[in-house]
Structure formats: structure tokens, C-alpha cells
Scaffold this active site. Structure first.
Site, PDB file in Angstrom:
ATOM      1  N   CYS A   1      -4.095  20.349 -11.760  1.00 36.63           N
ATOM      2  CA  CYS A   1      -3.746  21.565 -11.026  1.00 36.63           C
ATOM      3  C   CYS A   1      -3.548  21.246  -9.542  1.00 36.63           C
ATOM      4  CB  CYS A   1      -4.855  22.591 -11.204  1.00 36.63           C
ATOM      5  SG  CYS A   1      -4.477  24.214 -10.475  1.00 36.63           S
TER       6      CYS A   1
ATOM      7  N   ASP B   1      -4.784  22.842  -7.149  1.00 37.10           N
ATOM      8  CA  ASP B   1      -5.941  23.340  -6.400  1.00 37.10           C
ATOM      9  C   ASP B   1      -6.425  22.319  -5.369  1.00 37.10           C
ATOM     10  OD1 ASP B   1      -8.903  23.949  -5.894  1.00 37.10           O
ATOM     11  OD2 ASP B   1      -8.287  25.687  -7.072  1.00 37.10           O
TER      12      ASP B   1
ATOM     13  N   ARG C   1      -9.230  21.821  -4.144  1.00 40.91           N
ATOM     14  CA  ARG C   1     -10.594  21.308  -4.343  1.00 40.91           C
ATOM     15  C   ARG C   1     -10.640  20.174  -5.360  1.00 40.91           C
ATOM     16  NH1 ARG C   1     -12.897  26.996  -6.098  1.00 40.91           N
ATOM     17  NH2 ARG C   1     -10.882  26.857  -7.183  1.00 40.91           N
TER      18      ARG C   1
ATOM     19  N   HIS D   1      -9.497  22.725 -14.419  1.00 45.55           N
ATOM     20  CA  HIS D   1     -10.756  22.846 -13.675  1.00 45.55           C
ATOM     21  C   HIS D   1     -11.305  24.256 -13.766  1.00 45.55           C
ATOM     22  CE1 HIS D   1      -9.045  25.117 -10.204  1.00 45.55           C
ATOM     23  NE2 HIS D   1      -7.945  24.498 -10.566  1.00 45.55           N
TER      24      HIS D   1
ATOM     25  N   CYS E   1     -10.173  28.370 -11.983  1.00 48.86           N
ATOM     26  CA  CYS E   1      -8.734  28.153 -11.763  1.00 48.86           C
ATOM     27  C   CYS E   1      -8.036  29.475 -11.464  1.00 48.86           C
ATOM     28  CB  CYS E   1      -8.112  27.495 -12.988  1.00 48.86           C
ATOM     29  SG  CYS E   1      -6.334  27.186 -12.816  1.00 48.86           S
TER      30      CYS E   1
END
Length: 262
Positions: free
Chosen positions: A86, A88, A90, A142, A145
């Protein structure tokens, strides 16, 4: 009256300095300079410069520890892994797995999706398999999400709604199981849906012509589904069984010894 010229000159100098943040490349390309408050320009310029300053520190520390690090990194890459994860902010697997730079070839998108119509991800897979000769392909979703959470509601997101549709299709495909989870353990619904989406993407990788061609040629290539727990920093293998692919293989298997046409 004697101070008017210097003050005006100072004002113009400040304006020119303000404009330099854009025209001089401090901020890069942005909207018209007059539309940006000076405080905003200064703050955004500092944010951008922070990246450059941190990079200088990184280079200095790295060379101090290993003077030949970047010379080695400049050699042709030979990654063992392709990670499709993803977008993302993080999620950073090279750091989380303590792998050496150059070990992981990566592709990221919203929701870690592998769509047959997405030429971007399909090209990444082909390049990784046929040219880089990776041995492992990982789909890494993750917890927490945003794409998965967005796919569960009916809000209007604009263009991104097109991208969320395949996630909603997966939820519809597995709605019996997901509805049962929602009834008995609602706190686990998002986690189960996230893992279900990961498993479906693993199957999509298996359907890829590049992957099937590699298998047809007897190459060693393994496909995995993993979830990264943001709250613990742990990467967990979902241990998707081979039968998940073998059950649908008859429908999606490509015969590379026959070509299409009439």
C-alpha cells in the site's frame, strides 16, 4: 521622506525573496506567488529543505560507516523480492525488515491491488520476474488501511471510487463470511476484510501471464500474502495454502504452447 526609498527597496527585496522560493526552486512548481501567504511559503520551504538536509546527514553518516556503500549500490540491482504494498506513509518494509537497499524491488498503490487492467503493476511484475529474476513476490497489506475502510462506506470520493470498486467487489464475493464476522466479532471485521483482500491479490498475481510463464518454464518463484501490523511493527505471513490457487487454476491457467486467434 528620506526613508521612503530604502523602505520601498526593502519591501521589493522581500517580495523578490518571497518569489525566489518559487522561481528559484526552493519550493518547486506551485500556484501563483501572489496567492501564497509569505508565512506559508516560508514554512513549506523549510519542510522541503528538511528532506535535503536530512539526506546530507544520511550520506555523511553512511560514508563514514562504509566509504564504498554507494559505489556498491550503484552496481546493477539483483533483488530477491518484489513487494507490492500500500502507499500508506507508515509502511516502509526495507527498514522494517532490516534489508539492505537493493534487496527489495517495490511497487505501491492505494490498497495494494493487483488488477489485470493495471498496466503499471503488471509491467512491474513482468520486469521483476523476467529481467530481475526475483524469487519471491509479496503482497503486503496493513492494519488500519484507509482504502479498506473507505471501501466499507458509501461516501463519495470522486475518481478514487473507481479504484475502490474492486475492493468492494471482494467484500461482496465474501459477504457471507464477512457478515458472520460482523455479527459475532465486529471488532475483527476490518482485519478479516483486509486479509481477504490480500489473499485475492495473491491470486491475481498468480493469474498474471508473467508469473504463469515463469512457472511454465520451471523457474522457482513463490507468491506470498502478508499483513503488516502498524500498531506492533510486525510483518505476518498469512500462510495462504497452495490449494487456493490450484482450486481456480483450471479457469485461469494459460497454455503458452498455443496462441490466440481464430
Amino acid at each position: 521622506m528620506a526613508d521612503a526609498a530604502p523602505k520601498e527597496h526593502a519591501k521589493e527585496h522581500a517580495k523578490d525573496h518571497h518569489k525566489k522560493h518559487l522561481d528559484g526552486g526552493d519550493l518547486g512548481i506551485s500556484q501563483d506567488i501572489d496567492a501564497l501567504p509569505e508565512d506559508a511559503v516560508k514554512k513549506d520551504s523549510q519542510l522541503f529543505k528538511l528532506l535535503l538536509e536530512n539526506n546530507k546527514d544520511f550520506v555523511a553518516k553512511t560514508i563514514a560507516a562504509d566509504p564504498n556503500f554507494f559505489k556498491g549500490l550503484a552496481q546493477p540491482q539483483h533483488p530477491s523480492y518484489l513487494v507490492i504494498s500500500c502507499s500508506d506513509s507508515r509502511l516502509e518494509l526495507t527498514e522494517a525488515t532490516e534489508m539492505h537497499p537493493g534487496s527489495i524491488f517495490s511497487h505501491r498503490n492505494v490498497g495494494n491491488q493487483v488488477l489485470p487492467t493495471d498496466f503499471n503493476v503488471q509491467s512491474v511484475i513482468q520486469y521483476a520476474v523476467e529481467y530481475l529474476k526475483v524469487k519471491h513476490i509479496l503482497i503486503v497489506g496493513h492494519t488500519d488501511c484507509g482504502a479498506v475502510k473507505a471501501s466499507c462506506n458509501h461516501k463519495y470520493y470522486g475518481l478514487i471510487d473507481h479504484w475502490l470498486t474492486p475492493l468492494r467487489d471482494i467484500a461482496e464475493k465474501h459477504k457471507t463470511e464477512l457478515q458472520q464476522i460482523q455479527k459475532t466479532h465486529p471488532e475483527n471485521h476490518l482485519r478479516v476484510l483486509t486479509e481477504t483482500i490480500i489473499k485475492e491479490q495473491v491470486l491475481n498475481v498468480c493469474k498474471s501471464p508473467a508469473v504463469q510463464k515463469a512457472w511454465d518454464q520451471g523457474e522457482e518463484l513463490f507468491v506470498h500474502g502478508c499483513i503488516f501490523e502498524i500498531e506492533t511493527g510486525t510483518l505476518k505471513d498469512l500462510a495462504i495454502p497452495h490449494k487456493a490457487w490450484s482450486n481456480v487454476k483450471p479457469l485461469y491457467k494459460i497454455n503458452f504452447h498455443e496462441t490466440g486467434g481464430h
